[in-house]
Design a protein around this motif. Structure first.
Motif: not given
Length: 218
Positions: A65-93
């Motif tokens: 949660v502290e990393l935040g959605e934009e920070g997470l996207k930077e890590h996972i941007k090579t993964i398919g559907l990373f925008n939606g996945k980042a949103k879900n990971v932050i929300a579930l966290s």
């Protein structure tokens, strides 16, 4: 396959790989949950490549949660559907922090309620984190179940229900790992490598490819 053949199928796979595990890399139950969510429609290898640096930095839901959605996207941007996945990971966290004290619940129904977590993901977490006898039916298990005759069904849920009925002890906890690995490396989608399959004589598949270099029957 009959009961004796199913037992022998898993006995042979267990003999070759006594302690099967997911190929996703993680350090705790929370990282496992995140990795499985990220793996939807992506390869385990691709997820591992993206999460190695992420998991060195983030080990808890609060840190995510502290990393935040934009920070997470930077890590996972090579993964398919990373925008939606980042949103879900932050929300579930955020939910894990607010409702469960930052812990992953040992309950499939609770897991399915989390954003981005479906039945398959929940089954993987229950199995890998808590040793539950769950059957996470991905494309590999769906294919292997239907091809071999272990568990035939037109939907993943139908195959899951068949596996629940038909997989015997002591193979129930490890069975979905053996089937995934079998489907990933031997019983491949386009051309199954039946010529080197350790359970080929038990399999119901009609279009077996019994010689290396041969093509699957049309």
């Amino acid at each position: 396959m009959n009961k004796a053949e199913i037992f022998e199928f898993f006995r042979r796979l267990a003999e070759l790989n006594p302690s099967p595990e997911t190929e996703l890399e993680f350090g705790n139950n929370y990282q496992l949950l995140v990795a499985v969510v990220l793996s939807a429609q992506s390869t385990d290898a691709g997820v591992n490549k993206a999460t190695r640096a992420l998991f060195r930095e983030v080990k808890t839901p609060a840190q995510m949660v502290e990393l935040g959605e934009e920070g997470l996207k930077e890590h996972i941007k090579t993964i398919g559907l990373f925008n939606g996945k980042a949103k879900n990971v932050i929300a579930l966290s955020e939910i894990l922090v607010a409702r469960y004290g930052g812990e992953v619940p040992e309950d499939r129904d609770a897991l399915v309620e989390l954003p981005g977590v479906g039945r398959k993901t929940a089954n993987v977490v229950m199995n890998c984190a808590f040793g539950a006898e769950t059957f996470a039916v991905d494309t590999h298990i769906f294919r292997v179940g239907n091809r071999t005759g272990i568990a035939k069904g037109k939907t993943p849920l139908a195959v899951e229900k068949q596996l629940e009925k038909r997989v015997p002890q002591p193979f129930r906890v490890g069975s979905h790992h053996w089937m995934i690995l079998h489907g990933r490396y031997i019983c491949k989608a386009r051309t199954p490598e039946c010529w080197r399959c350790p359970v080929v004589d038990l399999c119901d598949y009609k279009d077996k490819v019994l010689e290396k270099g041969a093509k699957k029957a049309a």
